[in-house]
Design a protein around this motif. Structure first.
Motif, PDB file in Angstrom:
ATOM      1  N   ALA A   1     -17.737  -1.908  14.441  1.00  0.00           N
ATOM      2  CA  ALA A   1     -16.575  -2.947  14.353  1.00  0.00           C
ATOM      3  C   ALA A   1     -16.359  -3.501  15.226  1.00  0.00           C
ATOM      4  O   ALA A   1     -16.230  -3.051  16.646  1.00  0.00           O
ATOM      5  CB  ALA A   1     -15.674  -1.874  13.731  1.00  0.00           C
ATOM      6  N   LEU A   2     -15.116  -4.191  15.156  1.00  0.00           N
ATOM      7  CA  LEU A   2     -14.044  -4.941  16.378  1.00  0.00           C
ATOM      8  C   LEU A   2     -13.219  -3.642  17.409  1.00  0.00           C
ATOM      9  O   LEU A   2     -13.007  -3.122  16.574  1.00  0.00           O
ATOM     10  CB  LEU A   2     -13.355  -6.261  16.368  1.00  0.00           C
ATOM     11  CG  LEU A   2     -13.722  -7.547  15.859  1.00  0.00           C
ATOM     12  CD1 LEU A   2     -13.456  -8.390  15.581  1.00  0.00           C
ATOM     13  CD2 LEU A   2     -14.774  -7.568  17.252  1.00  0.00           C
TER      14      LEU A   2
ATOM     15  N   VAL B   1      -9.480  -8.255  21.834  1.00  0.00           N
ATOM     16  CA  VAL B   1      -9.923  -7.740  20.934  1.00  0.00           C
ATOM     17  C   VAL B   1     -11.830  -8.166  21.484  1.00  0.00           C
ATOM     18  O   VAL B   1     -11.387  -9.059  21.587  1.00  0.00           O
ATOM     19  CB  VAL B   1      -9.764  -8.242  19.509  1.00  0.00           C
ATOM     20  CG1 VAL B   1     -10.055  -8.400  18.346  1.00  0.00           C
ATOM     21  CG2 VAL B   1      -8.111  -8.133  19.397  1.00  0.00           C
TER      22      VAL B   1
ATOM     23  N   PRO C   1     -16.161  -7.384  20.458  1.00  0.00           N
ATOM     24  CA  PRO C   1     -16.889  -6.818  20.143  1.00  0.00           C
ATOM     25  C   PRO C   1     -17.532  -5.671  20.646  1.00  0.00           C
ATOM     26  O   PRO C   1     -18.520  -5.250  20.010  1.00  0.00           O
ATOM     27  CB  PRO C   1     -17.684  -7.575  19.143  1.00  0.00           C
ATOM     28  CG  PRO C   1     -17.696  -9.415  20.770  1.00  0.00           C
ATOM     29  CD  PRO C   1     -16.223  -9.176  19.956  1.00  0.00           C
TER      30      PRO C   1
ATOM     31  N   ASP D   1     -11.657 -12.244  22.689  1.00  0.00           N
ATOM     32  CA  ASP D   1     -12.793 -11.865  24.241  1.00  0.00           C
ATOM     33  C   ASP D   1     -14.569 -11.744  23.227  1.00  0.00           C
ATOM     34  O   ASP D   1     -14.777 -11.156  21.838  1.00  0.00           O
ATOM     35  CB  ASP D   1     -13.037 -10.691  24.361  1.00  0.00           C
ATOM     36  CG  ASP D   1     -14.163 -10.310  25.487  1.00  0.00           C
ATOM     37  OD1 ASP D   1     -14.743 -11.423  26.245  1.00  0.00           O
ATOM     38  OD2 ASP D   1     -14.597  -9.565  24.669  1.00  0.00           O
ATOM     39  N   ASN D   2     -15.538 -12.079  23.698  1.00  0.00           N
ATOM     40  CA  ASN D   2     -16.559 -12.493  22.707  1.00  0.00           C
ATOM     41  C   ASN D   2     -17.894 -12.473  24.238  1.00  0.00           C
ATOM     42  O   ASN D   2     -18.341 -13.141  24.531  1.00  0.00           O
ATOM     43  CB  ASN D   2     -17.233 -13.956  22.527  1.00  0.00           C
ATOM     44  CG  ASN D   2     -18.675 -13.776  21.652  1.00  0.00           C
ATOM     45  OD1 ASN D   2     -19.219 -12.524  21.592  1.00  0.00           O
ATOM     46  ND2 ASN D   2     -18.762 -14.653  20.835  1.00  0.00           N
TER      47      ASN D   2
ATOM     48  N   LEU E   1     -15.133 -11.773  10.011  1.00  0.00           N
ATOM     49  CA  LEU E   1     -15.552 -11.988  10.656  1.00  0.00           C
ATOM     50  C   LEU E   1     -14.522 -10.730  11.801  1.00  0.00           C
ATOM     51  O   LEU E   1     -16.238  -9.709  11.730  1.00  0.00           O
ATOM     52  CB  LEU E   1     -14.790 -13.042  11.948  1.00  0.00           C
ATOM     53  CG  LEU E   1     -15.682 -13.902  11.440  1.00  0.00           C
ATOM     54  CD1 LEU E   1     -15.413 -15.128  12.125  1.00  0.00           C
ATOM     55  CD2 LEU E   1     -17.164 -14.021  11.604  1.00  0.00           C
ATOM     56  N   GLU E   2     -13.825  -9.874  10.768  1.00  0.00           N
ATOM     57  CA  GLU E   2     -13.415  -8.971  11.797  1.00  0.00           C
ATOM     58  C   GLU E   2     -14.308  -7.589  10.702  1.00  0.00           C
ATOM     59  O   GLU E   2     -14.769  -6.633  11.669  1.00  0.00           O
ATOM     60  CB  GLU E   2     -11.959  -8.806  11.334  1.00  0.00           C
ATOM     61  CG  GLU E   2     -11.211  -8.141  12.010  1.00  0.00           C
ATOM     62  CD  GLU E   2      -9.326  -7.890  11.207  1.00  0.00           C
ATOM     63  OE1 GLU E   2      -9.703  -8.424  11.202  1.00  0.00           O
ATOM     64  OE2 GLU E   2      -9.208  -7.076  12.218  1.00  0.00           O
ATOM     65  N   THR E   3     -14.308  -7.696   9.781  1.00  0.00           N
ATOM     66  CA  THR E   3     -14.936  -6.903   9.009  1.00  0.00           C
ATOM     67  C   THR E   3     -16.666  -6.503   9.830  1.00  0.00           C
ATOM     68  O   THR E   3     -16.593  -5.751   9.727  1.00  0.00           O
ATOM     69  CB  THR E   3     -15.182  -6.881   7.491  1.00  0.00           C
ATOM     70  OG1 THR E   3     -14.421  -7.800   7.096  1.00  0.00           O
ATOM     71  CG2 THR E   3     -15.294  -5.511   7.075  1.00  0.00           C
ATOM     72  N   LEU E   4     -17.498  -7.720  10.022  1.00  0.00           N
ATOM     73  CA  LEU E   4     -18.605  -7.773  10.832  1.00  0.00           C
ATOM     74  C   LEU E   4     -18.929  -7.270  11.977  1.00  0.00           C
ATOM     75  O   LEU E   4     -19.641  -7.154  12.650  1.00  0.00           O
ATOM     76  CB  LEU E   4     -19.083  -8.903  10.096  1.00  0.00           C
ATOM     77  CG  LEU E   4     -19.564  -9.467   8.771  1.00  0.00           C
ATOM     78  CD1 LEU E   4     -19.606 -10.990   8.809  1.00  0.00           C
ATOM     79  CD2 LEU E   4     -20.468  -8.246   8.446  1.00  0.00           C
ATOM     80  N   GLY E   5     -17.349  -7.334  12.626  1.00  0.00           N
ATOM     81  CA  GLY E   5     -17.375  -6.787  13.859  1.00  0.00           C
ATOM     82  C   GLY E   5     -17.995  -8.209  15.009  1.00  0.00           C
ATOM     83  O   GLY E   5     -17.964  -7.429  15.709  1.00  0.00           O
ATOM     84  N   GLU E   6     -17.649  -9.313  13.973  1.00  0.00           N
ATOM     85  CA  GLU E   6     -17.870 -10.261  15.500  1.00  0.00           C
ATOM     86  C   GLU E   6     -16.817 -10.846  15.902  1.00  0.00           C
ATOM     87  O   GLU E   6     -15.380 -10.478  15.055  1.00  0.00           O
ATOM     88  CB  GLU E   6     -18.406 -11.857  14.411  1.00  0.00           C
ATOM     89  CG  GLU E   6     -19.672 -11.138  13.708  1.00  0.00           C
ATOM     90  CD  GLU E   6     -20.823 -11.471  14.963  1.00  0.00           C
ATOM     91  OE1 GLU E   6     -20.811 -11.771  15.535  1.00  0.00           O
ATOM     92  OE2 GLU E   6     -22.196 -10.743  14.404  1.00  0.00           O
ATOM     93  N   ALA E   7     -16.861 -11.657  16.525  1.00  0.00           N
ATOM     94  CA  ALA E   7     -15.055 -11.803  17.714  1.00  0.00           C
ATOM     95  C   ALA E   7     -14.926 -13.174  16.749  1.00  0.00           C
ATOM     96  O   ALA E   7     -15.309 -13.900  15.764  1.00  0.00           O
ATOM     97  CB  ALA E   7     -15.516 -13.179  19.392  1.00  0.00           C
ATOM     98  N   VAL E   8     -13.490 -12.420  16.794  1.00  0.00           N
ATOM     99  CA  VAL E   8     -12.820 -14.110  16.124  1.00  0.00           C
ATOM    100  C   VAL E   8     -12.379 -14.882  17.003  1.00  0.00           C
ATOM    101  O   VAL E   8     -11.792 -14.281  18.721  1.00  0.00           O
ATOM    102  CB  VAL E   8     -11.745 -12.874  15.597  1.00  0.00           C
ATOM    103  CG1 VAL E   8     -12.383 -12.677  13.990  1.00  0.00           C
ATOM    104  CG2 VAL E   8     -10.230 -11.975  16.755  1.00  0.00           C
TER     105      VAL E   8
END
Lengths: 105, 318
Positions: free
Chosen positions: A2-3, A51, A53, A83-84, B45-52
């Motif tokens: 999750a994030l 926030v 990943p 952040d990414n 995206l949040e649910t999938l754990g991807e950057a927002v």
């Protein structure tokens, strides 16, 4: 998976600078980040919300923001960061850019 | 916030979504709506754990060009390839809806409003289409945008602007085709299935996506201009695009019907004639069609400076 949301405060003793209007900078590209900087009365401290990943780098984020605050003497500010996978160098670069833009005019 | 004056000479190709939104309208006139401070990011995206991203990769707002109110939508290619999901397309739909509602109110209260005073919508595309993470919501979102463009028809011209790095592909290629006019630079690319996807599905013999020259002469601005898929071809700075919009903004909405690609029986007829022509011609390369349009030396057409290209090139007439 999750994030991850990291929330913390950073306070350096000598904070003397503040910003007077909110600012947004950056795009959440791969290896990049965006930041919202908003003025807020926190008695000289900075509040940070990241926030990301990526898990497990909370200490590093804290040290980075401390480095940035020590360098700029910026306080009374709220950071919200998306952040990414940005590297520490990129994070510092974006924060410095945001600071320059916020204090320029 | 970037300065308007610096933006004007900036290369459109390399400008981010916000810079394009600010630079495409008059100095100091852009007001962002549902911007990063409102923090509408994608819940999927949040649910999938991807950057927002705070603005979900789309900048929306309103500005002015001369007397014309311009509702601007600008997509950010660096955020997940400019892909459009639920939040992003809701922002697009509502921007077009706002423009249409403004038009209705303006015409009701001021029946004598001139064409110049009537609003337009400008969409700066930089996208590969649906955000696959949001699957059905993303697909539905595209349909809603096209629906809203149709609702704006005969009222508010919707103008596409394409000249960014990623181009305009996938579902958003359909959306661009459904708009009233398309402005491109030669570096802009427009299509449905992107080059990499064609190669992946059909093989290198069908389409070599590593061959940049091939990609550009099949999807790029010059080809689209000759084929009539692009109405106005401009050089490449933000200013060039803004000046093209300046010329389009005061036109009566009926003038845009002639620039449209879809959604009338006449245009279906025209498209079918083009299909018949390609069936007869069996082109092996975009150059074959350029030659058919009357450009005797297609290789020169591909390589000559853009000014000469615009002055000399013949466009395909059907």
């Amino acid at each position: 998976m999750a994030l991850n949301t990291l929330e913390f405060y950073v306070k350096i003793g000598a904070a003397t600078k503040s910003i007077d209007k909110p600012l947004h900078l950056g795009v959440v590209g791969s290896g990049d980040m965006e930041v919202l900087m908003e003025p807020k009365d926190l008695k000289g401290a900075a509040s940070v919300k990241v926030v990301t990943p990526v898990a497990g780098f909370e200490e590093l984020w804290k040290r980075l923001i401390e480095t940035f605050a020590t360098e700029t003497l910026l306080g009374d500010v709220q950071f919200k960061i998306n952040d990414n996978n940005a590297t520490p160098a990129v994070v510092l670069l974006r924060l410095r850019q945001a600071f320059t833009e916020a204090t320029e005019e | 916030m970037p300065k308007w004056n610096d933006l004007q000479e900036q290369n459109f190709l390399e400008s981010d979504a916000r810079a394009r939104a600010i630079g495409l309208v008059d100095e100091g006139s852009f007001t962002e709506l549902a911007g990063p401070f409102d923090r509408f990011h994608s819940p999927h995206l949040e649910t999938l754990g991807e950057a927002v991203e705070f603005d979900d990769g789309i900048v929306t707002g309103v500005g002015k060009i001369g007397k014309t109110l311009v509702f601007v939508i600008s997509q950010e290619g660096r955020f997940i390839g400019g892909s459009v999901g639920e939040v992003g397309s809701a922002k697009m739909v509502n921007t077009i809806r706002l423009a249409t509602e403004f038009y209705d109110k303006l015409v009701a209260e001021h029946p004598d409003a001139t064409d110049e005073e009537k609003p337009i919508v400008v969409i700066s595309f930089e996208t590969g289409g649906v955000r696959l993470h949001e699957s059905n919501a993303g697909l539905l979102a595209h349909a809603e945008v096209i629906d809203q463009i149709q609702k704006a028809r005969h009222k508010v011209p919707v103008i596409s602007v394409i000249g960014s790095k990623i181009g305009c592909f996938g579902g958003m290629g359909f959306v661009a085709a459904a708009t009233d006019a398309i402005v491109m630079s030669e570096y802009g690319r427009l299509g449905l299935t992107g080059p990499e996807v064609i190669e992946q599905e059909m093989g290198k013999e069908e389409f070599d996506s590593g061959d940049r020259a091939l990609v550009f002469r099949t999807t790029g601005g010059r080809h689209k201009y000759i084929m009539g898929d692009c109405d106005v071809l401009v050089k490449g700075s933000i200013k060039d695009f803004r000046e093209a919009l300046q010329k389009l903004a005061p036109l009566p909405v009926s003038d845009f019907e002639a620039m449209r690609r879809v959604a009338s029986p006449e245009l279906v007829e025209k498209q079918l004639k083009l299909v018949a022509l390609t069936a007869e011609l069996q082109p092996k390369d975009a150059r074959d069609l350029w030659a058919k349009a009357g450009n005797a030396d297609p290789i020169a057409t591909e390589n000559k400076p853009i000014d000469e290209f615009l002055a000399e090139t013949k466009r395909l007439t059907i």
